[in-house]
Design a protein around this motif. Sequence first.
Motif, short mmCIF file in Angstrom:
data_model
loop_
_atom_site.label_atom_id
_atom_site.label_comp_id
_atom_site.label_asym_id
_atom_site.label_seq_id
_atom_site.Cartn_x
_atom_site.Cartn_y
_atom_site.Cartn_z
N ILE A 59 -5.44 2.21 14.31
CA ILE A 59 -4.09 1.69 13.03
C ILE A 59 -5.41 2.70 12.02
O ILE A 59 -6.16 2.43 11.73
CB ILE A 59 -4.48 0.15 12.84
CG1 ILE A 59 -4.39 -0.52 14.04
CG2 ILE A 59 -3.66 0.15 11.56
CD1 ILE A 59 -4.08 -2.01 13.72
N PRO A 60 -4.51 3.56 11.32
CA PRO A 60 -5.11 4.10 10.00
C PRO A 60 -5.36 3.16 8.81
O PRO A 60 -4.25 1.82 8.83
CB PRO A 60 -3.71 4.90 10.17
CG PRO A 60 -2.48 4.56 10.89
CD PRO A 60 -2.82 3.15 11.45
N GLY A 61 -6.06 4.00 8.01
CA GLY A 61 -5.43 3.20 6.67
C GLY A 61 -4.90 3.55 6.25
O GLY A 61 -4.03 4.07 6.01
N MET A 62 -5.04 2.27 4.43
CA MET A 62 -3.68 2.85 3.56
C MET A 62 -3.56 3.63 2.93
O MET A 62 -4.48 4.97 3.68
CB MET A 62 -4.09 1.40 2.62
CG MET A 62 -4.89 2.29 1.14
SD MET A 62 -5.36 0.96 0.39
CE MET A 62 -6.13 -1.24 1.23
N THR A 86 0.90 -1.61 -4.20
CA THR A 86 0.76 -2.84 -3.52
C THR A 86 -0.81 -3.30 -3.03
O THR A 86 -1.20 -4.31 -2.85
CB THR A 86 1.83 -3.40 -2.73
OG1 THR A 86 2.63 -3.63 -3.85
CG2 THR A 86 1.42 -5.39 -2.79
N MET A 87 -0.62 -2.35 -1.85
CA MET A 87 -2.53 -2.88 -0.88
C MET A 87 -3.31 -1.82 -1.69
O MET A 87 -4.25 -3.03 -1.71
CB MET A 87 -2.34 -1.97 0.20
CG MET A 87 -1.38 -2.31 1.10
SD MET A 87 -0.94 -0.45 2.51
CE MET A 87 -0.08 -1.57 4.18
N VAL A 88 -3.47 -1.86 -2.70
CA VAL A 88 -4.50 -0.96 -3.36
C VAL A 88 -5.00 -1.94 -4.05
O VAL A 88 -6.58 -2.33 -4.36
CB VAL A 88 -3.94 0.72 -4.26
CG1 VAL A 88 -5.68 0.78 -5.20
CG2 VAL A 88 -3.93 1.49 -3.64
N GLY A 89 -4.24 -3.04 -4.61
CA GLY A 89 -4.46 -4.36 -5.16
C GLY A 89 -4.55 -5.47 -4.58
O GLY A 89 -5.10 -6.58 -5.52
N LEU A 90 -5.22 -5.20 -3.50
CA LEU A 90 -4.70 -6.87 -2.66
C LEU A 90 -6.24 -6.64 -2.75
O LEU A 90 -6.88 -6.02 -2.49
CB LEU A 90 -3.72 -6.33 -1.43
CG LEU A 90 -2.92 -6.46 -0.97
CD1 LEU A 90 -2.53 -6.70 0.52
CD2 LEU A 90 -2.34 -7.67 -2.13
N SER A 91 -6.85 -8.14 -2.66
CA SER A 91 -8.27 -8.28 -2.56
C SER A 91 -8.39 -8.60 -1.29
O SER A 91 -7.43 -9.31 -0.27
CB SER A 91 -8.12 -10.18 -3.01
OG SER A 91 -9.59 -10.48 -2.74
#
Length: 270
Positions: free
Chosen positions: A28-31, A188-193
């Motif tokens: 699975i790759p990263g964001m 959105t992903m960058v901002g997730l805790s």
Amino acid sequence: MVTRHLAVPQGRIAYDDTGGSGPLVLAIPGMGDLRSEYRALRPLLWQAGYRVVTMDIRGHGDTSVAWDDYSARAVGHDALALIEHLGAGPAVILGNSFAAGSALWAAHEEPALVRGVVLLGPVVRDGRPPWWARAAVAVGFAGPWRTAFWLTFWDRLFPLRKPVDHAQARAALAASLREPGRMAALRTMVGLSKADTEAIVARSRVPALVVMGTRDPDFPDPVAEARWLGVQLGTAPILVDGAGHYPHLEVPQHVAPALLAFLGRTAPLP
């Protein structure tokens, strides 16, 4: 290799499959990246006898754009759905960056389907960036320069050396991120805790391999982060001297032997 899709609630997950009868390895790759980030490892694992499947995460690559949940846990559910669909589990799951958390979530929720996890440049807890870094991210994602902003950041993740095909990979990533909705999904992903992921780390019971570049720009002290995670998981981390966030792309010849040794213990070939 023909791209395939698995329909799950709300969308479709894109994946490539080498085929074969060997033990399953799901990568699975990263964001902010594509399943092609495993292009250096995939042939090495396949030639060793493993069946290697690479997938695009939610909002990225050839996977559907719009989802109501982009969390590491949700991507972990997609990984489990893919393993069940292939009927080839249990699998060893490789996760880079944010997707290291997805590998841990998959193992946490369905340990019978996961033989082990390989965490590459793992980001499994929240950092504490200074105010100016948070401001830079906000500005970077705010306008039509957002794709260039991300690619500039992405280029910095290879401090040791860039792969020989880096320019082609960069062009493919840029084209993907320019598709409607893709940058919004990434933002959105960058901002997730990641607090929920951090909470399950010490409860993991599957074998784990941690691989960290000593110059990974995602961490103020990558060596300390790797050692912390190794203690939590009960494993000695592999530290790749001088490498950044993609040690498996910068120096696959150094990462592959450790990975194959881990696979030999957790998913031995027939």
